[in-house]
Structures are given as structure tokens and as C-alpha cells.
Design a protein around this motif. Structure first.
Motif, mmCIF file in Angstrom:
data_model
loop_
_atom_site.group_PDB
_atom_site.id
_atom_site.type_symbol
_atom_site.label_atom_id
_atom_site.label_comp_id
_atom_site.label_asym_id
_atom_site.label_seq_id
_atom_site.Cartn_x
_atom_site.Cartn_y
_atom_site.Cartn_z
ATOM 1 N N THR A 47 0.839 -1.202 0.000
ATOM 2 C CA THR A 47 0.000 0.000 0.000
ATOM 3 C C THR A 47 0.871 1.246 0.000
ATOM 4 O O THR A 47 0.616 2.201 -0.732
ATOM 5 N N ALA A 57 2.131 1.836 -3.328
ATOM 6 C CA ALA A 57 1.122 2.418 -4.209
ATOM 7 C C ALA A 57 1.040 3.928 -4.017
ATOM 8 O O ALA A 57 0.967 4.689 -4.991
ATOM 9 N N PHE A 58 1.119 4.354 -2.766
ATOM 10 C CA PHE A 58 1.028 5.804 -2.525
ATOM 11 C C PHE A 58 2.258 6.533 -3.061
ATOM 12 O O PHE A 58 2.156 7.617 -3.634
ATOM 13 N N LEU A 90 1.870 6.906 -6.642
ATOM 14 C CA LEU A 90 0.901 7.958 -6.915
ATOM 15 C C LEU A 90 1.562 9.325 -6.946
ATOM 16 O O LEU A 90 1.414 10.098 -7.897
ATOM 17 N N LEU A 106 -7.421 4.750 -5.155
ATOM 18 C CA LEU A 106 -6.749 4.002 -4.094
ATOM 19 C C LEU A 106 -7.645 3.875 -2.862
ATOM 20 O O LEU A 106 -7.785 2.790 -2.290
ATOM 21 N N TRP A 142 -10.468 1.450 -3.512
ATOM 22 C CA TRP A 142 -9.987 0.072 -3.557
ATOM 23 C C TRP A 142 -9.682 -0.445 -2.155
ATOM 24 O O TRP A 142 -10.106 -1.523 -1.744
ATOM 25 N N LEU A 143 -8.939 0.367 -1.395
ATOM 26 C CA LEU A 143 -8.523 -0.076 -0.063
ATOM 27 C C LEU A 143 -9.723 -0.287 0.853
ATOM 28 O O LEU A 143 -9.729 -1.195 1.683
ATOM 29 N N GLN A 190 -3.613 -6.944 -4.244
ATOM 30 C CA GLN A 190 -2.567 -5.925 -4.187
ATOM 31 C C GLN A 190 -2.014 -5.650 -5.578
ATOM 32 O O GLN A 190 -1.861 -4.508 -5.982
ATOM 33 N N MET A 210 -4.395 -3.888 -7.758
ATOM 34 C CA MET A 210 -4.509 -2.475 -7.379
ATOM 35 C C MET A 210 -3.397 -1.664 -8.027
ATOM 36 O O MET A 210 -3.645 -0.626 -8.642
ATOM 37 N N LEU A 215 -3.775 1.192 -10.792
ATOM 38 C CA LEU A 215 -3.260 2.516 -10.447
ATOM 39 C C LEU A 215 -2.355 3.038 -11.554
ATOM 40 O O LEU A 215 -2.483 4.175 -12.013
#
Ligand code: ATP
Ligand code: MG
Lengths: 267, 458
Positions: B2, B5-6, B9, B57, B60-61, B127, B130, B134
């Protein structure tokens, strides 16, 4: 007839009597020396006008006369002010009593958020000037009549004073001030919020009040000073420049500053 | 993952920023006359990438757990799940989740192990999915943003309208949270009223929310009468206001009109400290100081005083509200124009008369508003009464007796093991609803009064 009226009549006989005598008055607001060595003699049954450019200390001097400056923490007053020969800054003088004798009308109308009747009755009530409801009614009516407001409000005395128009409010404040039967009435630019018609009414009123009170009026209007007053004092930068009969000041001033202010060159 | 992912982003957004910045710069360097500054082009791209990807995000989370659970649950052997209610099913799912986390107790069934495996797999897949989505979104947004760059494109307005939309969204969120809270309250209250008729709740005079746990247990049937509980709240509130109003108003009047500046400069901060004391600390004070003192006092006079009196809680709550009322009244008095004060003084009124006849009446609407807000705080106050008031609901208005309050009952009903389908637990929501309605009405009144009063002098 109650006792104030008899007093008034006696006082009225004694024309040209000296009412207030100020000598060497100095006022400081903290470090600011706002009034410098002012000496004035104010006579009974006379309208005295204070003129001068903004910030020259007219209001300050006016507030010295009923000790309203006491309510400003940083204000310090020196000098001697005699009312009927007694020093009003003497320790034995109660400023609350003094203010009942020296009434004041402010530049901005400030009616209390109470009914018209209660506004006028407030002064007589706290000083215990009347003994009965009917006597109070009389005082209220007489004061409102003198202030040229009676006809407009006689049917709605219980409405809040704040609901009146600006000019009516100012006349209500005048009625409130004269209801306590003061001996001196101080008016700080009483017409600045009024239209020409209300101004004319108030000026007429001031002329009438002269028969019972000594009136001191601060004004920015030369015409008004010339119309209503018998004596005029010209202030400039905290000093009293010239003081004398209104006719003399306006037609034949001795000080060049007075002349240039009256003709519109300073201020 | 996660976190990754951020990071992705932000990296994407910054990349978009530089990309568009460069593109705009090259147009300008090539002699083009840009409508917007180059940094606005960059900003536009930055926002255009950041916001959709961020929203994706979050969505999704917040939903992946539910979806994965549903998938696993559906794949459980039919013979195990058949006829199971939601409670036992949840237990099974929890066990599977802990097996998946590596915590096993004893030897679990084969099918549970298999389900745990599936759970782990699904999580990993989710995951990766995602991150893939993304990346696709970021790339798409960068593409769109980059294509927009041109000399005439109004990136300045574009960026501004995105920010504008963002702010609208924020305020809408606040509104929706409010609506959501109220809705959940209403919903649970409604469920409660399906089990207990509303008239029994509103008019009932007995409050005994204990429900027999086993069939054969000898216990009360459970009675849900609001009146004794609310009476307790009222008694304590009245005691608190009897203390807070005079003390608060008195101190406000004194500080506003009579105190020397020096005294004021000392007392005002002290009052503010009092306002900042956490209510738990007030609770200690009530239990450890006021209650024993009352007991000693009662013994010397032969009065029967309960260990947890309404009086102790009320007194302390009153002191908690003193600074609140005092500062409200002080503000209201200070808002009265100075000219009114001068007017009264110039008529020969003393300072006391000026205060009582002119300033105070003129400030009354503001003061009443403050007092009403204080009342609604007293009604909703929880910590002091949890510590200092009792637990048993009694039909009494004797301040020396032990009473309980609405807030105390809510706390006790929800503490410990609870299941949200018994009337015992649900009654907490009905009580909450009552509190909400009462304070809402009071606050509306208070705000109206305060507003009306502002109109006069502004
Ligand atoms: N409350 C106060 N605190 C401090 N300084 C003051 C205060 N009132 C007046 N002053 C100062 O005293 C001086 C004289 O002010 P004052 O109000 O007497 O002027 P004024 O002649 O009445 O002016 P205006 O015609 O504008 O009303 C000014 O310099 C002013 O700044
Ligand atoms: Mg002035």
C-alpha cells in the motif's frame, strides 16, 4: 408646579450669571497632551459654541465639564473647574451627582434598548425626582414636548426607543437628558446625524432651552454656531485660541488662526 | 504494498507536473504566447493525476476486504455453511483470517486451511491488481494532461476549478458525515422500537435494561422506561445550572465592569485554564473531594446521603460550566456599545446602575444563548457523571440521592460484551437519540437568540 420649575424661574431672573468657570485646564491621555491650559467662563442661560478642527480637543473639554473623562482609564485632568463657584474635581464632589446636574447629549444617538417612555423616565427614576406615576408621566411628556418629539411618539410610548429613526433617536436622547432637569446641557455635535429639518428643530429647541439651562454645544458647522450661540470658543491643537461673543468672533476675529478657520482655510 | 502504491501515486503526479511544465516551457521558448504561466500547466497536470488516482486508491482499499471476504465465504463447503446464522459464520471467517495470519489453535479442519490459503492468494492478487490499475490510471491521466498543453489552454483556470471542486467536496463530506451519524442513530433507534414499543420507552417509569441471558434465569423481563433516567439528567443539570449561572454571570459582570485591569489580567487566564481542564479530572474532583465532603456534612447533620449523589456530580459540573458561561456573558457585555454605557453614566447613573439597568438587559439575549449552550453541554456531559453519579435509575428528584443519567446509561449499556440485536444494547441508541434531539432543540434556540442579538448592534 413642582419645585424644579420654581428654581428655574429664580435662575432665569438671574441672567448673565456665571455658571462654569474653568481655569488652566490640562488634559493628558497617557503621553498625549490633548488639552493645553484652557480657561473659559461659561454663562448661565447662554448658548456657548465650541468650534475648531477635528482632534483639537473640543469633546475632551466638554467631557471635563461633567467628569465623563473619569471613565477613561488613561485620562488625567488638571486645573480648576468651578460650577456655581464649587470645584467639581474636589474630593467631596460625587461625579454621579454632578452628572445629574450637568447633562450630556452625544454625537451618535444612543437610546437604551428600552421603551421610549423608559428611556426618558430613566434619569428621573434613578434620581428619585418624582413621587408618583402621574408625576413621572408629566415629566416624560414635558421632556418629549421640549425635544419636539411628543407629537411623533405620543401614541407609541411603549415601543423600543431603538426602533425610531436616527433623527428621532437623537431628539429622544435630548429628551432623556433634559428629563433630569440639569442646570447645564452639554451637546457634542448633536446634529451630525440629522437631516436639515430635524437639525432646524433641534436648533430651535436649543434656543428654547436657553431660557432654562446653560447650553454648551460642539459643532463643525459655522452656520450652526452663528445661528444658535451667543458665545463662541475656537480651539486649535488643544489650545483655546479665542473666546468671545459669537458676533465678534464671526465678524471681527482678533486671531489670524480663527479667521482662517472660519473662512475655511484650516481644519 | 500500500505504501508503495502511494509513493507511486506521488511520483506519477510529480512526473506529470514536470512533463507539462517542460512542454509549456518549450512552447514558450519556441516563441509561442502562453495563456497561462508554465507552473500553472504543471499544477494542472499534477492535480489531474493526483486526484483520480488518490480516489481510486481509497475506494480500492476500503472495499477490498469486504470483497475478498465475500469471495472466500462463497467458496466454503456448502455442507458447513448451510443453516448457519451470521454470528457463527463471522466466527468461522475470523478463524480463517487468523489461520491466514499464521496463528493456529490446535489442528484446524482441512477446509479451513484451504480457505485460509485462498484468502492469502486473493489478498496478494488484490494488491497486484490495485497497483496495475493505479498505473493505468496514472498513465491515462498523464496522457490526457499532456495532450491539453497548448498556447491557448487556460491551465490557470483549469487548476483553479479543480481546487474549487476539491473544496466543495470537503464541505460536502462534512455534511454527509453528519447525515450518516444521524441516519445510523435513527436506524438503530427504529430497530429498538420494533422490540420495545415507543410509548413504553417514552412514558415508562422503570428502567431495568437487564435481559435474562439463559431461558431459565430468574431476572426481570427488562424494562425500558426513559423517565427515571432522564429525570436524573435533569436533576444534575438543574444543580449544575444553579451553580454555574450565578457564579458565571457574577464573575463576568465583575470582570467586565468593576475589576481593575490588573485583576482582570490575572483572573481571565485562570478561568481559561479552568475551561481547559479535562472532564475526567473534574470527575476525580467530584469523587475524591466533593462526595466525601458531602458525606461528612451529611453525617454531622444526620442527613441520609448516598455515596454517589446527584449533588456532587451537579456541583462539579456547575464549576465546569462556570468559565463557559462567564466567557459568553463577558463577550455579550463587551459587545454592548460603549455609547450606551456613556449615555447612562452621563445621566448620573452609578456604574452598578449602568450595569444592571442598561448593559445587562442589552446583553441578555447573548447571555441567554450562552446559558442554553451550557445547558446542552450539561445534558450531554458524560465523564463527570460516569465517575460521580450512580448506576441505578430511580424516580427521584432528591439531590442527595443517587441518580443515573442518560449518558451514564449509554456508557454502561455499551461497555463489555455486547451483541447488537438485543433490546438492551439497542436501547442505548434510543437514549442517544433522545440526547441528540434535546440538545439539537436547545442549540437551535440558542443560536437563534444569539443571532438575533447580533443583528441589533452590528
Ligand atoms: N479616549 C481617548 N483615548 C486616547 N486619546 C483620546 C481619547 N479621546 C480623545 N483622544 C485624543 O485627544 C485629542 C482630542 O480629541 P477630541 O475627541 O477631544 O477631539 P475633537 O475636537 O472632539 O475632534 P472631533 O471634532 O473630530 O470630534 C485627540 O488627539 C485624540 O486622539
Ligand atoms: Mg469630538
Amino acid at each position: 408646579m413642582n419645585m424644579y420649575d420654581t428654581e428655574r424661574t429664580e435662575a432665569a431672573l438671574d441672567v448673565k450669571n456665571l455658571k462654569i468657570s474653568a481655569t488652566g485646564v490640562n488634559v493628558h491621555y497617557g503621553q498625549n497632551h490633548a488639552l493645553k491650559d484652557v480657561s473659559v467662563q461659561i454663562q448661565d442661560n447662554t448658548v456657548t459654541a465650541f468650534i475648531g478642527p477635528s482632534g483639537c480637543g473640543k469633546s475632551t473639554f466638554l467631557r471635563c465639564l461633567n467628569r465623563m473623562n473619569d471613565t477613561i482609564d488613561i485620562c488625567r485632568v488638571d486645573g480648576e473647574i468651578l460650577l456655581d463657584g464649587r470645584d467639581i474635581y474636589d474630593k467631596g464632589v460625587d461625579p454621579v451627582q454632578l452628572r445629574a446636574r450637568v447633562g450630556m447629549v452625544f454625537q451618535k444617538p444612543n437610546p437604551f434598548p428600552k421603551s421610549i417612555y423608559e428611556n426618558v423616565a430613566y434619569g428621573p427614576k434613578i434620581h428619585g425626582l418624582t413621587r408618583s406615576k402621574s408625576e413621572m408621566d408629566q415629566v416624560v411628556e414635558r421632556s418629549l414636548r421640549k425635544a419636539a418629539l411628543w407629537n411623533e411618539v405620543k401614541d407609541r410610548l411603549q415601543e423600543p426607543g431603538t426602533a425610531l429613526s436616527g433623527g428621532q433617536q437623537q431628539r429622544l436622547c435630548i429628551a432623556r437628558a433634559i428629563a433630569t432637569s440639569p442646570e447645564v446641557l452639554l451637546m457634542d455635535e448633536p446634529c451630525s446625524a440629522l437631516d436639515p429639518i430635524a437639525t432646524a428643530q433641534v436648533e430651535e429647541l436649543i434656543d428654547e432651552l436657553r431660557s432654562s439651562f446653560s447650553v454648551v454645544i460642539v459643532t463643525h458647522s459655522m452656520q450652526q454656531a452663528a445661528r444658535v450661540s451667543q458665545k463662541t470658543a475656537f480651539f486649535h491643537l488643544g489650545s483655546l485660541v479665542e473666546y468671545g461673543d459669537t458676533s465678534t468672533i464671526f465678524t471681527n476675529p482678533t486671531d489670524p488662526r480663527t479667521e482662517s478657520y472660519i473662512t475655511g482655510r484650516i481644519g | 504494498m500500500t505504501l508503495f502504491a502511494f509513493l507511486l501515486l506521488f511520483a506519477g503526479a510529480i512526473f506529470a507536473y514536470t512533463l507539462n511544465l517542460r512542454a509549456a516551457q518549450s512552447i514558450r521558448n519556441g516563441g509561442g504566447n502562453l495563456h497561462s504561466l508554465t507552473s500553472f500547466h504543471g499544477m494542472y497536470a499534477f492535480l489531474l493525476v493526483l486526484i483520480p488516482a488518490f480516489v481510486f486508491l481509497l475506494v480500492w482499499l476500503s472495499f477490498q476486504g469486504t470483497v475478498i471476504n465475500a469471495l472466500v465465504q462463497r467458496s466454503l463447503p456448502a455442507d458447513v455453511t448451510a443453516g448457519l446464522e451470521s454470528g457463527p459464520l463471522q466466527l468461522i471467517m475470523a478463524e480463517i483470517a487468523s489461520i491466514a495470519g499464521g496463528r493456529m489453535f490446535g489442528t484446524p479442519d482441512e477446509w479451513k486451511l484451504a480457505a485460509a490459503d485462498r484468502l492469502v492468494n486473493l489478498r496478494v492478487t488484490s494488491q497486484w491488481l490495485m497497483v496495475a490499475f493505479l498505473l493505468a490510471i496514472i498513465a491515462g491521466c498523464i496522457y490526457v494532461a499532456r495532450k491539453r498543453v497548448s498556447a491557448t489552454f487556460r491551465a490557470r483556470q483549469g487548476a483553479e476549478s479543480i481546487v474549487h471542486a476539491l473544496m466543495v467536496f470537503c464541505s460536502v463530506v462534512a455534511v454527509f458525515v453528519t447525515i450518516g451519524i444521524v441516519a445510523s442513530l435513527v436506524f438503530e433507534t427504529f430497530r429498538f422500537f420494533q422490540m420495545v414499543p415507543w410509548y413504553e420507552f417514552v412514558f415508562g417509569t422503570v428502567w431495568e435494561p437487564q435481559i435474562p441471558i439463559r431461558e431459565d434465569q430468574i431476572a426481570a423481563e427488562g424494562a425500558f422506561g426513559l423517565i427515571p433516567v432522564f429525570l436524573g439528567t435533569l436533576v444534575i443539570t438543574v444543580i449544575a445550572m444553579i451553580i454555574a449561572i450565578p457564579v458565571g454571570l457574577g464573575s463576568a459582570i465583575f470582570l467586565n465592569e468593576f475589576a481593575s485591569p490588573r485583576f482582570r489580567s490575572i483572573v481571565k487566564p485562570v478561568l481559561e485554564v479552568l475551561a481547559g481542564v479535562p472532564t475526567v479530572v473534574y470527575g476525580f474532583f467530584a469523587v475524591l473531594t466533593i462526595a466525601p465532603a458531602l458525606r461528612v456534612f451529611g453525617e454531622t447533620w444526620g442527613l441520609p446521603i448516598a455515596p454517589n449523589t446527584a449533588l456532587a456530580a451537579g456541583i462539579v459540573m456547575g464549576f465546569m460550566l462556570v468559565p463557559f458561561i462567564s466567557s459568553f456573558a463577558d463577550d455579550a457585555l463587551s459587545a454592548v456599545p460603549r455609547s450606551l454605557r456613556d449615555g447612562a453614566l452621563a445621566l448620573g447613573a452609578t456604574r452598578g446602575e449602568t450595569m444592571m439597568n442598561v448593559l445587562f438587559p442589552a446583553a441578555i439575549p447573548g447571555i441567554v444563548g450562552g446559558v442554553l449552550l451550557a445547558v446542552s453541554r450539561a445534558i450531554g456531559e458524560t465523564m463527570i457523571v460516569v465517575m460521580a453519579a450512580g448506576l441505578i435509575a430511580k424516580m427521584t428528584i432528591n439531590p442527595l440521592d443517587s441518580v443515573t443519567t442518560v449518558t451514564v446509561q449509554i456508557v454502561t449499556l455499551l461497555i463489555g460484551d455486547t451483541s447488537f440485536d438485543s433490546p438492551k444494547t439497542l436501547s442505548a441508541f434510543a437514549l442517544g437519540m433522545v440526547l441528540f434531539l434535546v440538545t439539537l432543540v436547545i442549540n437551535i434556540f440558542a443560536i437563534r437568540i444569539v443571532r438575533k442579538y447580533r443583528e441589533i448592534y452590528d
